[in-house]
Design a protein around this motif. Sequence first.
Motif, PDB file in Angstrom:
ATOM      1  N   ARG A  40     -14.065  -1.140 -36.355  1.00 47.84           N
ATOM      2  CA  ARG A  40     -14.966  -0.022 -36.093  1.00 47.84           C
ATOM      3  C   ARG A  40     -15.101   0.815 -37.367  1.00 47.84           C
ATOM      4  O   ARG A  40     -14.106   1.129 -38.018  1.00 47.84           O
ATOM      5  N   PRO A  41     -16.348   1.153 -37.747  1.00 50.97           N
ATOM      6  CA  PRO A  41     -16.507   1.984 -38.942  1.00 50.97           C
ATOM      7  C   PRO A  41     -16.178   3.451 -38.640  1.00 50.97           C
ATOM      8  O   PRO A  41     -16.535   3.964 -37.579  1.00 50.97           O
ATOM      9  N   GLU A  42     -15.473   4.077 -39.569  1.00 49.12           N
ATOM     10  CA  GLU A  42     -15.216   5.512 -39.405  1.00 49.12           C
ATOM     11  C   GLU A  42     -15.612   6.219 -40.698  1.00 49.12           C
ATOM     12  O   GLU A  42     -15.227   5.784 -41.787  1.00 49.12           O
ATOM     13  N   PRO A  59     -27.637  -3.564 -39.811  1.00 49.23           N
ATOM     14  CA  PRO A  59     -28.482  -4.525 -39.089  1.00 49.23           C
ATOM     15  C   PRO A  59     -28.740  -4.122 -37.638  1.00 49.23           C
ATOM     16  O   PRO A  59     -29.617  -4.684 -36.990  1.00 49.23           O
ATOM     17  N   ASP A  60     -27.954  -3.192 -37.119  1.00 50.01           N
ATOM     18  CA  ASP A  60     -28.037  -2.888 -35.694  1.00 50.01           C
ATOM     19  C   ASP A  60     -28.520  -1.476 -35.387  1.00 50.01           C
ATOM     20  O   ASP A  60     -28.247  -0.962 -34.300  1.00 50.01           O
ATOM     21  N   SER A  61     -29.210  -0.875 -36.331  1.00 46.79           N
ATOM     22  CA  SER A  61     -29.775   0.470 -36.146  1.00 46.79           C
ATOM     23  C   SER A  61     -28.724   1.414 -35.578  1.00 46.79           C
ATOM     24  O   SER A  61     -29.008   2.196 -34.681  1.00 46.79           O
ATOM     25  N   GLY A  72     -23.261  10.284 -37.190  1.00 50.70           N
ATOM     26  CA  GLY A  72     -22.296   9.473 -36.453  1.00 50.70           C
ATOM     27  C   GLY A  72     -22.739   8.030 -36.338  1.00 50.70           C
ATOM     28  O   GLY A  72     -23.735   7.623 -36.930  1.00 50.70           O
ATOM     29  N   ILE A  73     -21.959   7.287 -35.567  1.00 47.98           N
ATOM     30  CA  ILE A  73     -22.224   5.863 -35.389  1.00 47.98           C
ATOM     31  C   ILE A  73     -22.458   5.571 -33.918  1.00 47.98           C
ATOM     32  O   ILE A  73     -21.744   6.092 -33.059  1.00 47.98           O
ATOM     33  N   ASP A  74     -23.456   4.772 -33.646  1.00 49.22           N
ATOM     34  CA  ASP A  74     -23.775   4.398 -32.273  1.00 49.22           C
ATOM     35  C   ASP A  74     -22.845   3.243 -31.868  1.00 49.22           C
ATOM     36  O   ASP A  74     -23.154   2.079 -32.088  1.00 49.22           O
ATOM     37  N   CYS A  81     -19.837  -5.100 -38.288  1.00 46.68           N
ATOM     38  CA  CYS A  81     -19.991  -6.078 -39.378  1.00 46.68           C
ATOM     39  C   CYS A  81     -19.373  -5.599 -40.684  1.00 46.68           C
ATOM     40  O   CYS A  81     -18.984  -6.400 -41.526  1.00 46.68           O
ATOM     41  N   GLY A  82     -19.336  -4.292 -40.890  1.00 44.90           N
ATOM     42  CA  GLY A  82     -18.743  -3.763 -42.119  1.00 44.90           C
ATOM     43  C   GLY A  82     -19.690  -3.681 -43.301  1.00 44.90           C
ATOM     44  O   GLY A  82     -19.276  -3.337 -44.402  1.00 44.90           O
ATOM     45  N   VAL A  83     -20.984  -3.974 -43.088  1.00 44.91           N
ATOM     46  CA  VAL A  83     -21.952  -3.867 -44.185  1.00 44.91           C
ATOM     47  C   VAL A  83     -22.012  -2.421 -44.686  1.00 44.91           C
ATOM     48  O   VAL A  83     -22.024  -2.166 -45.895  1.00 44.91           O
ATOM     49  N   CYS A  84     -22.000  -1.469 -43.758  1.00 46.09           N
ATOM     50  CA  CYS A  84     -22.088  -0.058 -44.156  1.00 46.09           C
ATOM     51  C   CYS A  84     -20.920   0.320 -45.062  1.00 46.09           C
ATOM     52  O   CYS A  84     -21.095   0.962 -46.099  1.00 46.09           O
ATOM     53  N   ALA A  85     -19.707  -0.113 -44.694  1.00 52.18           N
ATOM     54  CA  ALA A  85     -18.518   0.223 -45.483  1.00 52.18           C
ATOM     55  C   ALA A  85     -18.596  -0.429 -46.864  1.00 52.18           C
ATOM     56  O   ALA A  85     -18.243   0.171 -47.879  1.00 52.18           O
TER      57      ALA A  85
HETATM   58  S1  SF4 Z   1     -23.466  -1.675 -40.676  1.00 51.46           S
HETATM   59 FE1  SF4 Z   1     -21.764  -0.402 -39.955  1.00 51.46          FE
HETATM   60  S2  SF4 Z   1     -22.660   0.772 -38.247  1.00 51.46           S
HETATM   61 FE2  SF4 Z   1     -24.019  -0.942 -38.626  1.00 51.46          FE
HETATM   62  S3  SF4 Z   1     -23.315  -2.546 -37.206  1.00 51.46           S
HETATM   63 FE3  SF4 Z   1     -22.284  -2.911 -39.185  1.00 51.46          FE
HETATM   64  S4  SF4 Z   1     -20.329  -1.822 -38.982  1.00 51.46           S
HETATM   65 FE4  SF4 Z   1     -21.656  -1.036 -37.358  1.00 51.46          FE
END
Ligand code: SF4
Lengths: 100, 307
Positions: A40-42, A59-61, A72-74, A81-85
Amino acid sequence: MKWDIRKIKEWKFYEHPQGITIPEAGNAHYYPTGSWRSQRPEINWDKCTHCLFCFIYCPDSSIIVKGEKVVGIDLAHCKGCGVCAEECPKQAIEMLKERV
Amino acid sequence: MASLRELAKKKNLLTGGHRLCAGCGASITIRQVLLASNYPLVCGVATGCLEVSTTIYPYTAWRCSYIHTAFESVAATISGVEAAYRALKKKGKIEREMKFIAFGGDGGTYDIGFQALSGALERGHRMLYVCYDNQAYMNTGIQRSGATPLGAWTTTTPAGKVIPGKPNWRKDLTACVVAHNIPYVAQASPSHWKDLVSKVEKALETDGPTFINILAPCPRGWRYPESKTIKMAKLAVDSCFWPLYEVEEGKYKLNYQPKEKKPVVEWLQLQGRFKHLFKPENQAILEKFQANVDKAWENLLALAQKT
Ligand code: SF4
Ligand code: SF4
């Protein structure tokens, strides 16, 4: 239009809209994909500069933005996926193991 | 050109809750394309990952008008919608300015839908065709397509004793589309969102058929960790495997020139589908891969200078 599919499993074939149309736009929003997640992204709010890179690459809005700021994160939809991190230029997002 | 702040204020046309894989490059790509539009849209999607995963009945992740069509026919479907729109507009039955986008994967564009695409481009419809290229038939389980690069492992080009992955080079679809002499053709990558968004904006303002080929990395089929999707797209651009350029009325323009052209092995070595190429006996394939990339890049530089 709001389309009530709560009893769809009991519908007869003729009760489905013709041509298998889906009359409500974007109703996948009611379908949670958050359970796919193993991490989970924090967001560390001290580090975040609200550059919005995470928003454009998710990728998942699932990055929630209000008034030009990430708020925040939905988690109902985030698949972890961890792309944001990975793409956050300030390393403000940490991926934590999801509790089971 | 919209800033991220402006884009974040726009209506999100692809909701969460779609069933594309975690870290999918196609969903990032499509989100960016849709965010670029300032008009009501009618989108069509050919069969492929995007279609099966975003519209699993009774759900749809699309917040605009959407048509699912067969593998081979999205260009024909959307050109028909555009023609109907023009007729209705002429009769005064529709007043709004609307835009039409056809989406296909590489299977639905390079291979199966190529004929329909070619026809639609030649007929001159005012539509945008977006190919999200993940370089194989991923939806059915990673079969090779006309877009799969040389040496890649797929389930129909398995790397083993008989063949070292795909024996052929990929088709240069962008060049095929340029040969149709349409007003606007471009190549883009979701790692360079600004470039991608401005290309979509430009395409939607063009009077005539337009085409954008977008690289959409696939963690499952390329065999890399899903958090690296944007890194994969960026390395493909920085190694000049996937140059960002546009062709406007026949004039080539390079939109991005890497400061330092990275060796293509830097991109290949991070992907499991190319793992076998790093065995000593396959050294020649790596060299051929690099030579092909170099040749295409030099060709492009020359075209950008000449036109
Ligand atoms: S980019 Fe971050 S917020 Fe979006 S689905 Fe992946 S982990 Fe979740
Ligand atoms: S990418 Fe990082 S710094 Fe930028 S808005 Fe997201 S969390 Fe904040």
